[in-house]
Design an enzyme around this catalytic site. Structure first.
Site, PDB file in Angstrom:
ATOM      1  N   HIS A  67      39.415  38.016  23.874  1.00  0.00           N
ATOM      2  CA  HIS A  67      39.191  38.827  22.669  1.00  0.00           C
ATOM      3  C   HIS A  67      37.875  38.462  21.990  1.00  0.00           C
ATOM      4  O   HIS A  67      37.683  38.800  20.827  1.00  0.00           O
ATOM      5  CB  HIS A  67      40.346  38.631  21.674  1.00  0.00           C
ATOM      6  CG  HIS A  67      41.641  39.190  22.171  1.00  0.00           C
ATOM      7  ND1 HIS A  67      42.851  38.614  21.900  1.00  0.00           N
ATOM      8  CD2 HIS A  67      41.910  40.265  22.939  1.00  0.00           C
ATOM      9  CE1 HIS A  67      43.818  39.314  22.473  1.00  0.00           C
ATOM     10  NE2 HIS A  67      43.275  40.318  23.111  1.00  0.00           N
ATOM     11  N   HIS A  68      36.972  37.769  22.697  1.00  0.00           N
ATOM     12  CA  HIS A  68      35.719  37.368  22.028  1.00  0.00           C
ATOM     13  C   HIS A  68      34.900  38.595  21.661  1.00  0.00           C
ATOM     14  O   HIS A  68      34.064  38.560  20.769  1.00  0.00           O
ATOM     15  CB  HIS A  68      34.892  36.413  22.890  1.00  0.00           C
ATOM     16  CG  HIS A  68      34.168  37.062  24.027  1.00  0.00           C
ATOM     17  ND1 HIS A  68      34.814  37.508  25.153  1.00  0.00           N
ATOM     18  CD2 HIS A  68      32.869  37.374  24.209  1.00  0.00           C
ATOM     19  CE1 HIS A  68      33.930  38.060  25.973  1.00  0.00           C
ATOM     20  NE2 HIS A  68      32.747  37.993  25.422  1.00  0.00           N
ATOM     21  N   LYS A  73      38.509  45.410  28.268  1.00  0.00           N
ATOM     22  CA  LYS A  73      38.286  46.482  29.244  1.00  0.00           C
ATOM     23  C   LYS A  73      38.665  46.001  30.624  1.00  0.00           C
ATOM     24  O   LYS A  73      38.358  44.869  31.016  1.00  0.00           O
ATOM     25  CB  LYS A  73      36.779  46.811  29.225  1.00  0.00           C
ATOM     26  CG  LYS A  73      36.393  47.981  30.070  1.00  0.00           C
ATOM     27  CD  LYS A  73      36.174  49.211  29.211  1.00  0.00           C
ATOM     28  CE  LYS A  73      36.063  50.477  30.009  1.00  0.00           C
ATOM     29  NZ  LYS A  73      37.302  50.880  30.672  1.00  0.00           N
ATOM     30  N   LYS A  97      32.395  39.411  34.218  1.00  0.00           N
ATOM     31  CA  LYS A  97      31.619  40.564  34.709  1.00  0.00           C
ATOM     32  C   LYS A  97      30.924  41.273  33.545  1.00  0.00           C
ATOM     33  O   LYS A  97      29.727  41.558  33.607  1.00  0.00           O
ATOM     34  CB  LYS A  97      32.615  41.523  35.388  1.00  0.00           C
ATOM     35  CG  LYS A  97      32.015  42.561  36.257  1.00  0.00           C
ATOM     36  CD  LYS A  97      33.100  43.395  36.913  1.00  0.00           C
ATOM     37  CE  LYS A  97      33.985  42.600  37.854  1.00  0.00           C
ATOM     38  NZ  LYS A  97      34.902  43.432  38.623  1.00  0.00           N
ATOM     39  N   ASP A 102      25.936  42.412  30.351  1.00  0.00           N
ATOM     40  CA  ASP A 102      25.746  42.729  28.927  1.00  0.00           C
ATOM     41  C   ASP A 102      26.486  43.985  28.488  1.00  0.00           C
ATOM     42  O   ASP A 102      25.927  44.839  27.781  1.00  0.00           O
ATOM     43  CB  ASP A 102      24.250  42.881  28.601  1.00  0.00           C
ATOM     44  CG  ASP A 102      23.545  41.540  28.542  1.00  0.00           C
ATOM     45  OD1 ASP A 102      24.208  40.545  28.188  1.00  0.00           O
ATOM     46  OD2 ASP A 102      22.347  41.482  28.872  1.00  0.00           O
ATOM     47  N   LYS A 109      43.008  43.522  32.390  1.00  0.00           N
ATOM     48  CA  LYS A 109      43.409  44.176  33.648  1.00  0.00           C
ATOM     49  C   LYS A 109      44.871  44.563  33.533  1.00  0.00           C
ATOM     50  O   LYS A 109      45.638  43.933  32.797  1.00  0.00           O
ATOM     51  CB  LYS A 109      43.231  43.217  34.829  1.00  0.00           C
ATOM     52  CG  LYS A 109      43.054  43.937  36.145  1.00  0.00           C
ATOM     53  CD  LYS A 109      41.619  44.384  36.306  1.00  0.00           C
ATOM     54  CE  LYS A 109      41.389  45.149  37.597  1.00  0.00           C
ATOM     55  NZ  LYS A 109      39.946  45.384  37.799  1.00  0.00           N
TER      56      LYS A 109
HETATM   57  P1  NAD Z   1      40.871  52.227  46.616  1.00  0.00           P
HETATM   58  O1  NAD Z   1      42.354  52.234  46.515  1.00  0.00           O
HETATM   59  O2  NAD Z   1      40.130  53.464  46.261  1.00  0.00           O
HETATM   60  O3  NAD Z   1      40.394  51.795  48.080  1.00  0.00           O
HETATM   61  C1  NAD Z   1      40.751  50.608  48.750  1.00  0.00           C
HETATM   62  C2  NAD Z   1      40.786  50.916  50.250  1.00  0.00           C
HETATM   63  O4  NAD Z   1      40.986  49.694  50.984  1.00  0.00           O
HETATM   64  C3  NAD Z   1      41.926  51.859  50.641  1.00  0.00           C
HETATM   65  O5  NAD Z   1      41.419  52.957  51.366  1.00  0.00           O
HETATM   66  C4  NAD Z   1      42.846  50.964  51.502  1.00  0.00           C
HETATM   67  O6  NAD Z   1      43.518  51.694  52.520  1.00  0.00           O
HETATM   68  C5  NAD Z   1      41.855  49.973  52.073  1.00  0.00           C
HETATM   69  N1  NAD Z   1      42.460  48.726  52.549  1.00  0.00           N
HETATM   70  C6  NAD Z   1      43.505  48.033  52.020  1.00  0.00           C
HETATM   71  N2  NAD Z   1      43.751  46.925  52.751  1.00  0.00           N
HETATM   72  C7  NAD Z   1      42.865  46.931  53.774  1.00  0.00           C
HETATM   73  C8  NAD Z   1      42.613  46.053  54.870  1.00  0.00           C
HETATM   74  N3  NAD Z   1      43.331  44.943  55.045  1.00  0.00           N
HETATM   75  N4  NAD Z   1      41.598  46.355  55.735  1.00  0.00           N
HETATM   76  C9  NAD Z   1      40.846  47.463  55.546  1.00  0.00           C
HETATM   77  N5  NAD Z   1      41.041  48.341  54.525  1.00  0.00           N
HETATM   78  C10 NAD Z   1      42.031  48.074  53.643  1.00  0.00           C
HETATM   79  O7  NAD Z   1      40.427  50.990  45.692  1.00  0.00           O
HETATM   80  P2  NAD Z   1      38.987  50.755  45.073  1.00  0.00           P
HETATM   81  O8  NAD Z   1      38.982  51.289  43.697  1.00  0.00           O
HETATM   82  O9  NAD Z   1      37.967  51.162  46.057  1.00  0.00           O
HETATM   83  O10 NAD Z   1      39.015  49.150  44.921  1.00  0.00           O
HETATM   84  C11 NAD Z   1      38.709  48.290  45.995  1.00  0.00           C
HETATM   85  C12 NAD Z   1      38.347  46.915  45.450  1.00  0.00           C
HETATM   86  O11 NAD Z   1      37.234  47.026  44.556  1.00  0.00           O
HETATM   87  C13 NAD Z   1      39.438  46.213  44.650  1.00  0.00           C
HETATM   88  O12 NAD Z   1      39.309  44.814  44.833  1.00  0.00           O
HETATM   89  C14 NAD Z   1      39.093  46.552  43.209  1.00  0.00           C
HETATM   90  O13 NAD Z   1      39.605  45.613  42.281  1.00  0.00           O
HETATM   91  C15 NAD Z   1      37.577  46.484  43.287  1.00  0.00           C
HETATM   92  N6  NAD Z   1      36.859  47.221  42.230  1.00  0.00           N
HETATM   93  C16 NAD Z   1      37.073  48.545  42.013  1.00  0.00           C
HETATM   94  C17 NAD Z   1      36.342  49.204  41.037  1.00  0.00           C
HETATM   95  C18 NAD Z   1      36.453  50.700  40.787  1.00  0.00           C
HETATM   96  O14 NAD Z   1      35.649  51.238  39.988  1.00  0.00           O
HETATM   97  N7  NAD Z   1      37.358  51.407  41.441  1.00  0.00           N
HETATM   98  C19 NAD Z   1      35.413  48.495  40.255  1.00  0.00           C
HETATM   99  C20 NAD Z   1      35.201  47.145  40.510  1.00  0.00           C
HETATM  100  C21 NAD Z   1      35.929  46.523  41.505  1.00  0.00           C
END
Ligand code: NAD
Length: 473
Positions: A67-68, A73, A97, A102, A109
């Site tokens: 909460h800083h 988000k 992150k 910034d 989460k």
């Molecule tokens: P998503 O659900 O759109 O896509 C993830 C994909 O990974 C899916 O198609 C799934 O079938 C595939 N997958 C799962 N296990 C797998 C494996 N063992 N081998 C190969 N493919 C596999 O999710 P996303 O939003 O793309 O998020 C992916 C990662 O990125 C997560 O760690 C999430 O926390 C991180 N992330 C997402 C965002 C965002 O804006 N969506 C932002 C920052 C970080």
């Protein structure tokens, strides 16, 4: 897995390990470090949802890590593997992150413990609206409190359901739409949010590869042009990261999904592979590519850059020694375990860490939140004015030089910025600036790796905001 602890517990332990390792490079008091490390509030809920004749009890969670700064988000994950420790780890990463790029938010989460693939759209809507209602009831969501976004298993549709549920309760709040980001453009979203994380990953990789000293340290020629890249996960993050890296001159040689992987040393067209998977229901049997039955093995194939963009704990003590990439570009959150990272660092592999590299999503979410609060589309006021000024300037240049400029060149010179142009340029600037902030910290404190340098950068910024708030003497 190296131990018998759950995947979530392992992930949280690794985040704490990275934090402690970085804290040793700061001169901050122990109490302040403890406050920065700990989750400030955790809310776990169980609620009933009717599915046909049955009543299902659904488990949800929301963690406000810090909460800083407010609002907090962070995304909402739908997966049957969701557990409290995993959400705590992801929320903590969000705090660091936001500080690295910034973005003036604390980290949070959320997770709902379901496999979205087995539910109808109607059930998913019911679950999402009820989860949002539980958060509203406890004052745990709102434009100034906590602003969720998409994550693994959720997207713009779920965000629109949350925004609509919030607006139904808070019908007199003019800023209600700012309660969640990643919404469809027609429902208060912003152009460029869908691709933001993947595009940010491309900007971050490009900036790292353009840094002569960093490339020299790992013995790799500069520039993304011609670099062989493997992507794990063809979801929102993996697809866009692969698409923009290919557009920027990289060669996507391998892609892995749940059902298996494909490899072609001459390159795969990411858009065509994505379409093939939609049409056939599988990545396998893509024309000209070799099928790899075990998806995990794709990570160990020949390439320069590996982009894990699926889930946490993918590069571990069990497979890190077999990884051939010289750069791991962390698209997913927490894809390398501590044991995996130790092995990679000993092999002089460069890890571009998640808390920097995938920050494009939260950066553009911040732009969306600003847009919702100001109730005006970026570029709306100045686009035409800029175009008129640019046109006058082009005419003056033509008159003064006596040379005429082609229509195609004029179009480029006159163009005033639309929302997407501003979002892309704001994102690009953010990723470039943050890379150099982290690298300068690395050089200043003689830190060997980029993850620790990114954590140190973040911890020092957060500590400063506690001091200015007057919380600490
Ligand atoms: P998503 O659900 O759109 O896509 C993830 C994909 O990974 C899916 O198609 C799934 O079938 C595939 N997958 C799962 N296990 C797998 C494996 N063992 N081998 C190969 N493919 C596999 O999710 P996303 O939003 O793309 O998020 C992916 C990662 O990125 C997560 O760690 C999430 O926390 C991180 N992330 C997402 C965002 C965002 O804006 N969506 C932002 C920052 C970080």
């Amino acid at each position: 897995m190296e131990s018998h602890e759950s995947e979530g517990a392992k992930f949280l332990a690794d985040v704490h390990y990275y934090f402690d390792k970085a804290a040793a490079y700061t001169s901050l008091p122990e109490g302040l470090l403890n406050q920065i490390k700990v989750a400030n509030s955790v809310y776990k809920m169980h609620f009933p949802v009717k599915n046909g004749d049955k009543i299902e009890v659904i488990e949800g969670i929301r963690v406000h890590h810090s909460h800083h700064k407010q609002p907090t988000k962070g995304g909402i994950r739908y997966a049957d593997t969701v557990d409290e420790d995993e959400v705590r780890a992801l929320a903590a990463l969000m705090t660091f992150k936001c500080a690295v790029v910034d973005v003036p938010f604390g980290g949070a989460k959320g997770g709902v413990k379901i496999n979205p693939a087995i539910y109808s759209d109607e059930m998913l809507e019911k679950i999402t609206r009820r989860y949002a209602t539980e958060l509203i009831k406890r004052n745990m969501i709102g434009p100034g409190l906590d602003v969720p976004a998409p994550d693994y298993g959720t997207g713009p549709r779920e965000m629109a359901w949350i925004a609509d549920t919030y607006a139904a309760f808070k019908y007199d709040e003019a800023d209600a739409l700012a309660c969640v980001t990643g919404k469809p453009v027609g429902q208060g979203g912003i152009r460029g949010r869908k691709e933001a994380t993947g595009l940010g990953i491309f900007y971050g990789i490009r900036e790292t590869l353009n840094d002569a000293d960093t490339m020299k340290a790992i013995g790799m020629p500069e520039g993304i042009e011609g670099k062989k890249i493997i992507v794990q996960g063809l979801g929102n993050v993996g697809y866009h990261a692969g698409y923009f890296c290919q557009k920027g001159g990289g060669i996507i040689v391998g892609i892995a999904e749940r059902e298996g992987g494909i490899y072609n040393k001459d390159g795969l067209d990411v858009e065509a592979v994505f379409k093939h998977r939609v049409d056939t229901g599988s990545l396998l049997n893509f024309a000209g590519a070799q099928n790899i039955a075990t998806p995990g093995l794709v990570l160990e194939m020949d390439c320069d850059i590996l982009i894990p963009a699926a889930l946490e704990n993918q590069i571990t003590g069990d497979n890190a020694a077999n990884i051939k990439a010289k750069i791991i570009a962390e698209g997913a959150n927490g894809p390398c375990t501590k044991e995996g990272e130790d092995i990679l660092l000993k092999k002089n592999v460069l890890i571009i860490p998640d808390l920097y590299l995938n920050a494009g999503g939260v950066t553009v979410s911040y732009f969306e939140w600003l847009k919702n609060l100001s109730h005006v589309r970026f570029g709306r006021l100045e686009k035409r004015f800029d175009e008129l000024s640019n046109r006058k300037m082009v005419e003056e240049i033509e008159n003064a030089s006596g040379k005429s400029i082609t229509e195609a060149q004029k179009k480029i010179l006159i163009h005033g910025p639309a929302e997407e142009d501003l979002v892309y340029s704001g994102l690009e600037d953010t990723m470039i600036t943050a890379y150099h902030d982290i690298n300068n910290t690395r050089i200043q404190f003689k830190i060997p790796d980029f993850r620790t340098a990114a954590f140190v950068t973040a911890i020092n910024k957060i500590a400063q905001s506690y001091t200015t708030l007057g919380v600490w003497p």
